[in-house]
Design a protein around this motif. Structure first.
Motif, PDB file in Angstrom:
ATOM      1  N   GLN A 110       0.826  -1.204   0.000  1.00  0.00           N
ATOM      2  CA  GLN A 110       0.000   0.000   0.000  1.00  0.00           C
ATOM      3  C   GLN A 110       0.860   1.254   0.000  1.00  0.00           C
ATOM      4  OE1 GLN A 110      -2.627   0.294   3.363  1.00  0.00           O
ATOM      5  NE2 GLN A 110      -3.959   1.801   2.383  1.00  0.00           N
ATOM      6  N   GLU A 111       1.935   1.252   0.767  1.00  0.00           N
ATOM      7  CA  GLU A 111       2.811   2.420   0.837  1.00  0.00           C
ATOM      8  C   GLU A 111       3.558   2.612  -0.481  1.00  0.00           C
ATOM      9  OE1 GLU A 111       6.547   3.706   3.607  1.00  0.00           O
ATOM     10  OE2 GLU A 111       4.742   2.949   4.617  1.00  0.00           O
ATOM     11  N   PHE A 112       4.006   1.521  -1.064  1.00  0.00           N
ATOM     12  CA  PHE A 112       4.692   1.597  -2.359  1.00  0.00           C
ATOM     13  C   PHE A 112       3.733   2.070  -3.452  1.00  0.00           C
ATOM     14  CE2 PHE A 112       6.500  -0.845  -6.136  1.00  0.00           C
ATOM     15  CZ  PHE A 112       7.439   0.132  -6.419  1.00  0.00           C
ATOM     16  N   GLU A 113       2.500   1.625  -3.376  1.00  0.00           N
ATOM     17  CA  GLU A 113       1.501   2.008  -4.374  1.00  0.00           C
ATOM     18  C   GLU A 113       1.201   3.499  -4.284  1.00  0.00           C
ATOM     19  OE1 GLU A 113      -2.330  -0.344  -6.207  1.00  0.00           O
ATOM     20  OE2 GLU A 113      -2.062  -0.309  -4.029  1.00  0.00           O
TER      21      GLU A 113
ATOM     22  N   PHE B 282       4.974   9.352   7.034  1.00  0.00           N
ATOM     23  CA  PHE B 282       5.947   9.791   6.038  1.00  0.00           C
ATOM     24  C   PHE B 282       7.103  10.534   6.694  1.00  0.00           C
ATOM     25  CE2 PHE B 282       2.100  10.047   3.042  1.00  0.00           C
ATOM     26  CZ  PHE B 282       2.291   8.742   2.615  1.00  0.00           C
ATOM     27  N   THR B 283       6.791  11.439   7.593  1.00  0.00           N
ATOM     28  CA  THR B 283       7.830  12.279   8.192  1.00  0.00           C
ATOM     29  C   THR B 283       8.709  11.527   9.182  1.00  0.00           C
ATOM     30  OG1 THR B 283       6.204  13.027   9.834  1.00  0.00           O
ATOM     31  CG2 THR B 283       6.520  14.400   7.885  1.00  0.00           C
TER      32      THR B 283
ATOM     33  N   PHE C 143      11.239   9.564  -1.299  1.00  0.00           N
ATOM     34  CA  PHE C 143      10.448   8.435  -1.768  1.00  0.00           C
ATOM     35  C   PHE C 143       9.062   8.416  -1.121  1.00  0.00           C
ATOM     36  CE2 PHE C 143      14.929   6.832  -1.821  1.00  0.00           C
ATOM     37  CZ  PHE C 143      15.094   6.910  -3.199  1.00  0.00           C
ATOM     38  N   THR C 144       8.556   9.597  -0.804  1.00  0.00           N
ATOM     39  CA  THR C 144       7.216   9.704  -0.221  1.00  0.00           C
ATOM     40  C   THR C 144       6.335  10.554  -1.127  1.00  0.00           C
ATOM     41  OG1 THR C 144       7.823  11.666   1.063  1.00  0.00           O
ATOM     42  CG2 THR C 144       8.128   9.518   2.123  1.00  0.00           C
ATOM     43  N   PRO C 145       5.008  10.329  -1.122  1.00  0.00           N
ATOM     44  CA  PRO C 145       4.108  11.138  -1.959  1.00  0.00           C
ATOM     45  C   PRO C 145       4.173  12.635  -1.685  1.00  0.00           C
ATOM     46  CG  PRO C 145       2.988   9.161  -1.204  1.00  0.00           C
ATOM     47  CD  PRO C 145       4.297   9.216  -0.477  1.00  0.00           C
TER      48      PRO C 145
END
Length: 818
Positions: A395-398, A441-442, A451-453
């Motif tokens: 889910q995080e990679f997506e 993310f942080t 590598f975060t949205p």
């Protein structure tokens, strides 16, 4: 007659191989031998027996070969080739035997396209090379079966091997497999079942446009430099379709997949002429044929259809049918295959400069690395981390992939209006991130935030501000201010840009929205935000312009507040020594660099400003050498001195090295670079300062000689070692220590802004860093900061203004000597 054989059979349900003796027990033929086995007939394999077909004496008899464990002491015998079917394969070791001519025949298979039996002329060597493609078991990636993977890739081209290698590495890694969805993982596992050279086709199609390709084009891709029989290519394509890599489209397919224009693009000029001839249309060129057929499609068929309307469909259907028939079968990668490979490349090469993948240069990079044309400094023996330290689940990679795709879409869009539309969409997406998601993310390390949205979204918003300003539409300007407010408010991503965001927001509010007092308040907020001292210089430039303006200026109260921050500003252009050169430039229409023409005994010499200034300084006799290197010279010195620290694996830190194809550690251009290595860097700086110039040059030369010339790193080989040594000799240990300290403490982010020229005299050991400016150019704040830093640490530096109308330059630099 031979009736015993030893073969190596792979039993799928047992997941292993057995060396078995075969005893032939003919049911209907007493003289059946191993040589007479029909290799093209269906073969049924179980744990106990193999059923084959006897073709001796021109008769066909089904025969069962009993299989028992190879425990008896019998003389081994092997078949003369490999028994292979689409679902099973038997690996047999060949021993010399004598064959009679009557016992030899050519295997045949039934061609579904030509409706007849076709002879299959396949050499034993080729059959042996292709054997492992028929293995169905995906557990080939296990360590004890690793040789099978390499046997599978034997004879393939390098690019296909690169793809299969990362598929193999992905399947081997338990931490990476959950990051792709189940369908993608299953597709990758089936890649080792594809008949050769199927994966070459997949590999080549992926790096091309995602369009349909005709059979002849697919055949050219598959055969490369070797010729391939038509029967074989059909087998390969059927294998790809069966495994889910390829989608096929034949002329009888009722799906309206290909449009008129797409069919036209697939056909050649002569083919279109034939179609036009069939419809009695006279054409000579492809464009004429296209227009004629398009016009023909719109013609009315009968007088009735003319009055009723809609009669063009008859001609259109006829033309489309003719085009489809002429095109024939077409193929393209399935959407699943293309998506899977794209995600796989991102996953397996995370950490590499993505421009290489974006520009379709990955295969070239891998080939260059293989032949040592371009290598990378990460040792192959170093154990690197992988994407599993960045993404905890699918889910995080997506989520990252979705943000990544939007960023790629933004970069690919050229027009201003569509770009602004993407910016508006991203603004909403960023605001829709929940507090819980943002917290996750942080929590990542500073060097992994890329590598975060939200990082991707902020990149788009930051770059999109310039497009929102272009049209000067109030709605877009208001959005630009909102975006800058959002960027300033967050305290996790791209914090080194915060001073620039304050300055940009003040500029839009002042110049475009005409609110000078609001702009002054924004600058005051930036001054009081606790930014680094160097960052405040950006705000001082904007504040000075606002205070000095007489029309539509700020109120007196705000002006006095801003004046306090401006008065203590010593980092200005006029405080740096300058040299003016009067020279008429060449007439240069357009936006190219200004050129200068010089007539010498050797002829006419045309140079840009930097080249002209180098010759000017050398001809005056003050300097003997010079180079237009900007920050490359200091970065080269920095890397030569800090090589062992830069590429050292730091215990307890994850994600600094994710790939062997990184030029730098991922924290190189962040503030974390110094924090992660503070003790090591401080010790190294102390050592540099206390070392003699000769000792430093000796250490640097050792690193220079130990690294290959083809290596991609901070060492710039366009600068020769003699030039590096000459510059360091003139600088000395203490000044070298001062210059590399700024690069080390700021994580290398200050490599930009170094003066253009490095001029030195090898006799007097004088050295100066020169920033060259023409009449229409002025220095950036980064350049001024570097020159003031050099001046503070007794490194000689100056401006060189070259041109005719240098009035503006003199006004900016009143203390300069004319």
């Amino acid at each position: 007659m031979n009736n015993r054989a030893t073969i190596d059979v792979f039993f799928k349900n047992q997941r292993k191989r057995k060396s078995l003796h075969l005893k032939i027990k003919p049911k209907n033929s007493s003289n059946m031998s191993v040589e007479n086995l029909n290799m093209s007939a269906p073969i049924e394999i179980s744990d106990d027996e193999v059923t084959v077909t006897d073709k001796s004496n021109n008769s066909i008899n089904t025969t069962t070969l009993n299989c028992s464990d190879a425990s008896e002491d019998t003389e081994p015998y092997s078949l003369d080739s490999f028994i292979q079917t689409p679902s099973k394969a038997i690996n047999i070791t060949k021993t010399p035997t004598k064959k009679s001519p009557s016992s030899t025949s050519t295997p045949k298979y039934f061609s579904p396209s030509k409706k007849r039996c076709v002879s299959l002329k396949t050499s034993p060597r080729k059959v042996k090379r292709n054997l492992n493609y028929a293995l169905k078991d995906s557990n080939i990636v296990k360590a004890d079966e690793e040789n099978e993977f390499y046997n599978y890739t034997e004879g393939l081209d390098d690019n296909t091997k690169f793809l299969l290698t990362i598929i193999y590495n992905y399947l081997q890694d338990d931490s990476l497999r959950p990051l792709l969805d189940e369908k993608s993982a299953a597709l990758l596992k089936s890649s080792l079942n594809v008949m050769k050279p199927g994966m070459r086709i997949v590999c080549r199609l992926f790096w091309r446009h995602g369009v349909w390709y005709r059979l002849e084009n697919i055949k050219k891709i598959a055969e490369s430099k070797s010729n391939m029989e038509c029967s074989t290519i059909h087998e390969v394509l059927n294998s790809l379709i069966e495994q889910g890599f390829l989608d096929a489209l034949n002329p009888n397919d009722h799906r309206d997949v290909l449009t008129f224009d797409e069919l036209m693009d697939l056909l050649k000029a002569d083919e279109l002429k034939d179609i036009c001839k069939w419809f009695k249309l006279k054409v000579t060129k492809k464009d004429e044929a296209k227009n004629a057929l398009k016009k023909f499609c719109k013609q009315k068929v009968t007088i009735t259809s003319f009055f009723v309307g809609g009669g063009s469909s008859g001609n259109e259907n006829r033309v489309m049918k003719a085009l489809k028939t002429k095109v024939g079968c077409c193929y393209k990668l399935t959407d699943l295959a293309r998506t899977t490979l794209k995600e796989l490349y991102i996953l397996m090469y995370l950490g590499m400069d993505y421009n290489i993948i974006r520009e379709n240069q990955l295969e070239l990079t891998l080939l260059n690395e293989k032949i040592n044309r371009e290598t990378y400094p990460i040792p192959k023996c170093m154990v690197t981390d992988n994407a599993s330290v960045v993404f905890k689940d699918r889910q995080e990679f997506e989520r990252y992939l979705r943000a990544h795709d939007i960023y790629e879409e933004f970069l690919a869009t050229v027009e201003t209006v569509p770009k602004c539309g993407i910016v508006k969409r991203v603004y909403d997406l960023y605001n829709s991130i929940t507090d819980e998601q943002m917290e996750s993310f942080t929590k990542k390390s500073q060097w992994l935030l890329r590598f975060t949205p939200p990082y991707k979204y902020i990149k788009i918003l930051e770059e999109g501000i310039q497009y929102l300003k272009k049209d000067k539409v109030t709605e877009n300007l208001d959005l630009a201010v909102k975006i800058l407010t959002l960027l300033i408010k967050q305290n996790a991503f791209r914090q080194h840009k915060k001073a620039g965001w304050y300055s940009e927001k003040a500029l839009i509010v002042d110049k475009l929205l005409l609110w000078p007092d609001e702009a002054a308040s924004i600058l005051l907020e930036g001054f009081e935000a606790g930014l680094p001292e160097e960052s405040l210089e950006v705000l001082k430039v904007r504040a000075k312009l606002l205070v000095q303006r007489k029309t539509n200026g700020v109120t007196e109260n705000l002006k006095q507040k801003l004046q306090k921050y401006i008065e203590c500003n010593d980092v200005v252009e006029k405080n740096i020594r300058a040299n003016h050169i009067y020279k008429v430039p060449m007439c240069s229409p357009g936006r190219g660099k200004i050129k200068f023409e010089t007539r010498t005994e050797m002829g006419v010499n045309i140079q840009d400003a930097e080249e002209y200034c180098i010759d000017y300084y050398i001809n005056t006799g003050k300097y003997t050498h010079g180079g237009h290197w900007e920050g490359r010279i200091l970065m080269t010195i920095f890397f030569l001195l800090f090589w062992d620290i830069i590429y050292k694996s730091i215990q307890g830190l994850q994600g600094i090295f994710l790939s062997h194809y990184q030029m730098f550690p991922l924290d190189m251009f962040t503030d974390s670079f110094y924090r992660n290595r503070k003790t090591l860097i401080d010790e190294k700086l102390k050592e540099i300062k206390e070392s003699s110039t000769e000792e430093l040059i000796e250490k640097m030369e050792s690193v220079w000689n130990s690294r290959p010339e083809s290596e991609l790193s901070g060492i710039n080989r366009s600068i020769t070692w003699a030039q590096v040594a000459g510059v360091c000799t003139c600088l000395g240990g203490e000044r070298i220590s001062s210059l590399v300290r700024r690069l080390a403490v700021t994580g290398g982010r200050t490599q930009s802004g170094v003066p253009d020229l490095t001029m030195w005299n090898e006799n007097t050991r004088e050295i100066t860093f020169v920033e060259v400016k023409t009449d229409t150019d002025k220095p950036s704040i980064k350049q001024i900061l570097w020159m003031h830093y050099m001046k503070q640490h007794e490194v000689d530096t100056e401006f060189c203004y070259v041109g005719v109308n240098t009035t503006r330059c003199k006004a900016r630099n009143r203390d300069s000597e004319i």
